[in-house]
Design an enzyme around this catalytic site. Structure first.
Site, PDB file in Angstrom:
ATOM      1  N   HIS A  65      -6.597  -8.953 -28.165  1.00 24.45           N
ATOM      2  CA  HIS A  65      -5.682 -10.375 -28.608  1.00 24.45           C
ATOM      3  C   HIS A  65      -6.807 -11.238 -28.509  1.00 24.45           C
ATOM      4  O   HIS A  65      -6.686 -12.258 -29.536  1.00 24.45           O
ATOM      5  CB  HIS A  65      -4.336 -10.573 -27.840  1.00 24.45           C
ATOM      6  CG  HIS A  65      -3.580 -11.691 -28.369  1.00 24.45           C
ATOM      7  ND1 HIS A  65      -2.996 -11.623 -29.590  1.00 24.45           N
ATOM      8  CD2 HIS A  65      -3.414 -12.631 -27.894  1.00 24.45           C
ATOM      9  CE1 HIS A  65      -2.189 -12.780 -29.715  1.00 24.45           C
ATOM     10  NE2 HIS A  65      -2.569 -13.460 -28.846  1.00 24.45           N
ATOM     11  N   LYS A 110      -1.933 -23.444 -39.297  1.00 21.69           N
ATOM     12  CA  LYS A 110      -2.320 -22.074 -38.914  1.00 21.69           C
ATOM     13  C   LYS A 110      -0.876 -21.274 -38.579  1.00 21.69           C
ATOM     14  O   LYS A 110       0.069 -21.609 -38.467  1.00 21.69           O
ATOM     15  CB  LYS A 110      -3.138 -22.284 -37.343  1.00 21.69           C
ATOM     16  CG  LYS A 110      -3.851 -21.047 -36.840  1.00 21.69           C
ATOM     17  CD  LYS A 110      -4.404 -21.322 -35.553  1.00 21.69           C
ATOM     18  CE  LYS A 110      -5.060 -20.181 -35.008  1.00 21.69           C
ATOM     19  NZ  LYS A 110      -5.721 -20.272 -33.626  1.00 21.69           N
ATOM     20  N   HIS A 114       3.313 -13.227 -32.382  1.00 19.50           N
ATOM     21  CA  HIS A 114       4.302 -12.890 -31.253  1.00 19.50           C
ATOM     22  C   HIS A 114       4.846 -11.653 -31.214  1.00 19.50           C
ATOM     23  O   HIS A 114       5.894 -11.821 -31.000  1.00 19.50           O
ATOM     24  CB  HIS A 114       4.842 -14.060 -30.824  1.00 19.50           C
ATOM     25  CG  HIS A 114       4.298 -14.469 -29.400  1.00 19.50           C
ATOM     26  ND1 HIS A 114       5.327 -14.845 -28.410  1.00 19.50           N
ATOM     27  CD2 HIS A 114       2.994 -14.561 -28.663  1.00 19.50           C
ATOM     28  CE1 HIS A 114       4.646 -15.443 -27.374  1.00 19.50           C
ATOM     29  NE2 HIS A 114       3.401 -15.232 -27.651  1.00 19.50           N
TER      30      HIS A 114
END
Length: 759
Positions: A65, A110, A114
């Protein structure tokens, strides 16, 4: 983090000296998600074994990530193929991209994911997704002005979807509404492939003046490092950095670290406090604390700066005094920022924080060296080259290959499916389509969001794109849209990524705004699966090629991998956000057919293109064939026509044609405006293809009678096919010679689906 990976509070402090003296000590590198070769590389970098604190930092910063270790070899195309752009002020590599929109204004935007946290704990996972992306925008120096939420869930009637979706929607609405940020758009898609692995992507837009841009770097020896915002707690230890870097097993996630807990009221104070600090020019560098927490903020600030950094970790304000140094470094507690401040400005910085009731603590300073050094009660527990933590992690060239089933999937052509032939069959198919969960109205969801707070929203869902007024005096504004059709990308990931960009680009242009730049959230399966990696590589290649053709550079974004449960991966889902600028929001174009007598024109060419279509899914549960063809030059031409027609008052409404084809766009525009329409099927098309084809590069526009000649002349001069297909009229949609359906019946079908499922 698994229990075995939790630091042991009762062991002696693992200092740098102790690590040097005890090279054979066993460490839980595997439990922290590191591979053996990665652990060995850390030892090589340091010339010794890492301390527990160093191991914690490397483990979260080298996670998939945070480090993009499997994706960066493909992401570099976005830089290598980037089109020249006079508007681009800050590109890939910072918290968010920044573009110039004129009049000395800049906009930063942006999108991030999640996903896994939102499956584990839907409300907090989604809420902190909004909080995190808002802080990314804030860290660039901008005031956040709007959010969007592209969402993907499993089957709409599945019990687990009824668990996840309401929590996700409540989390997004609860956090965003408390911040006072309008939610101006997004998507909601249902598909079996997302069962057990929903996608919760969040986008934020911020506005600033050119001189207000801030970057994440720690420069200036002696400058102080200040941590401010919420206290650090045990929530989110390992959080998204670990959770988003592993596949969910069929029986449940193998790693379920605590999902972060959000406090939107604390974040609102943090926003206003930070903006006042920016206004007084008090910071030399700034970084938000999101994934990987302090490990990320300290290492990235030091890595991007001109010197080193020393941090006194025991000065960090805590909610839980029992936290170990490793836990403090890994905690992803929300609503925190880290600033680099010149010594003579520290006093004023702290005064502003006190005014806003924001805790602020000097935790360190910039040093003349090249090391990141962290101390705990006077004992050194970290001594690392910061670039090796933040920017020089592993780089994998994962093997990838076209899956063996791809040819068979593409050969299963949707054109062979039985299709409606009579008027009654077409009517039934149209009602089934507009009432299906994916094509039905999403107002049950969007009504839970405040779309108009702050008073600058001029377009919001269900419009093609959200639009925000930036300057009251001139009407300067920006429009944003997000799109991504995973069904198209499953059939052809190269073309699917281009179709995602084309649709988002077209949606922005349909509002009257000129597309400028792109942000993306690339949601894919496991990078350790060669088939999923091939999909990712092809999507990156397709998106980079399309951005170059359309002149819209990628400014930044997010990669989310390991989106699969056991061996079952999601459809490859590149979500593409496009931002555009409009000189005067009063010239915007809505989708609603607001006045009877308007003439309806279909722009672009319609072909028999049904692969991956909404009709094939609703009528047959089918996915196969090839997605619609992509003609990027036609998309550019269509956009130019839509923008010029909006600016010059030649059209009153515009709606792009995408999922569901013409009948879907017609239904949405009629229902939004409260007026019906009569349309005629062109001689060269069958009624079915006319209504349900998903050919790209098309739009449906409403033209005032007084502007018909001028509009036709413009389209003809530029070579864009434009066919008059009907008129806004009455209280029903009539496809002449085939069927009619009243707006009342259409509205009941379109608006009743989600409340019946979730209400």
């Amino acid at each position: 983090m698994t229990p075995s990976a939790q630091p042991n509070h009762r062991t002696a402090l693992d200092t740098v000296k102790h690590a040097t003296d005890t090279p054979g000590t066993e460490q839980p590198w595997a439990e922290l998600g590191l591979k053996q070769d990665e652990y060995e590389r850390i030892r090589e970098i340091l010339g010794r074994r890492p301390t527990g604190a160093e191991l914690a930092m490397y483990s979260v910063m080298w996670s998939e990530h945070c480090s993009y270790k499997s994706s960066k070899v493909h992401l570099k195309q976005f830089g290598e193929k980037a089109p020249e752009s006079d508007a681009l002020l800050v590109g890939i590599g910072e918290n968010a991209g920044v573009v110039d929109i004129g009049q000395d204004y800049a906009v930063t935007f942006k999108v991030e994911s999640h996903n896994h946290p939102s499956y584990v704990e839907p409300y907090q996972g989604a809420a902190t997704g909004i909080g995190g992306i808002v802080r990314d925008i804030l860290a660039m120096g901008a005031r956040p002005v709007a959010v969007m939420d592209p969402l993907r869930f499993g089957a709409a009637d599945h019990p687990d979807t009824r668990r996840v979706l309401p929590g996700v929607v409540s989390g997004i609405g609860g956090y965003g509404n408390c911040l006072g940020l309008p939610n101006i758009g997004g998507e909601v898609v249902f598909d079996d492939c997302y069962q057990g692995n929903p996608l919760v992507n969040a986008l934020c837009v911020g506005v600033m003046k050119h001189e207000d841009i801030h970057l994440a770097q720690a420069s200036g020896t002696g400058n102080k490092v200040i941590l401010y915002g919420a206290r650090t707690g045990g929530d989110g230890i390992g959080g998204v950095s670990v959770l988003a870097s592993e596949t969910f097993e069929a029986e449940g996630p193998a790693k379920r670290p605590a999902v972060q807990v959000g406090d939107p009221f604390q974040e609102k104070l943090l926003i206003e406090c930070t903006l006042e600090i920016f206004k007084e020019r008090l910071v030399a560098g700034i970084q938000d604390l999101g994934g990987a927490g302090l490990s990320c903020a300290t290492s990235e600030l030091a890595s991007a700066g001109s010197g080193g950094m020393r941090v006194e970790l025991d000065t960090v304000p805590l909610r839980d005094s029992s936290l170990s140094p490793e836990e403090i470094l890994m905690s992803e507690s929300q609503e925190r920022m880290c600033a680099v401040v010149e010594p003579d400005k520290v006093g004023r910085f702290l005064e502003i924080c006190e005014k806003w009731d924001v805790i602020a603590t000097v935790i360190g300073e910039v040093t003349p060296g090249e090391r990141l050094e962290i101390y705990w009660h006077g004992e050194q527990i970290v001594d690392v080259p910061p670039r090796t933590v933040a920017h020089e992690g592993p780089v994998y060239r994962r093997p990838y290959e076209r899956p063996p089933w791809q040819d068979q999937l593409q050969a299963d052509d949707a054109a062979a499916l039985p299709r409606p032939g009579t008027g009654e069959e077409l009517r039934a198919a149209a009602l089934a389509l507009v009432s299906s969960p994916n094509q039905a109205a999403k107002s049950w969801i969007t009504d839970q969001y405040d779309r108009y707070v702050l008073g600058d929203t001029v377009l919001a869902q269900p419009e093609d794109g959200g639009m925000i007024r930036v300057d009251d005096s001139t009407g300067l504004g920006v429009a944003v849209a997000t799109d991504g059709n995973g069904r198209y990308a499953k059939l052809d990931p190269y073309r699917g990524a281009q179709l995602a960009l084309a649709e988002s680009y077209r949606n922005v242009a349909a509002t009257g705004a000129r597309p400028l730049a792109v942000t993306d959230c690339l949601n894919f399966g496991s990078p350790e699966d060669p088939s999923a990696m091939w999909q990712f590589a092809e999507a990156c290649r397709g998106l980079a090629d399309a951005c170059r053709t359309l002149g819209t550079p990628v400014t930044g974004g997010n990669v989310s991998l390991y989106n699969q449960t056991g061996d079952a991966a999601i459809h490859p889902t590149p979500v593409v956000g496009v931002l555009g600028v409009i000189d005067d929001v009063n010239r915007r174009t809505p989708i609603a057919f607001a006045e009877q007598g308007q003439l309806l024109y279909l722009l672009g060419e319609t072909r028999e293109e049904l692969g991956g279509s909404a009709w094939s899914q609703v009528a047959h549960g089918h996915l196969g064939g090839l997605p619609p063809a992509v003609d990027l030059e036609r998309e550019r031409l269509l956009a130019e026509i839509l923008i010029a027609a909006s600016r010059d008052g030649m059209i009153d409404a515009a709606h792009d044609l995408s999922d569901g084809g013409l009948i879907q766009a017609l239904a949405e525009s009629c229902l939004k405006g409260g007026n019906g329409a009569r349309v005629v099927v062109p001689d060269e098309l069958s009624p079915f293809v006319f209504l349900f084809s998903e050919s790209q590069g098309r739009a449906l526009v409403a033209v005032p009678r007084s502007e018909e000649v001028r509009f036709n002349d413009m389209c003809g001069a530029r070579g864009l096919p434009a066919a008059r297909i009907g008129v806004v009229d009455g209280e029903e949609i009539e496809v002449q010679g085939q069927f009619s359906v009243s707006l009342r019946e259409l509205r009941e079908a379109h608006e009743g689906t989600l409340p019946a499922l979730f209400g």
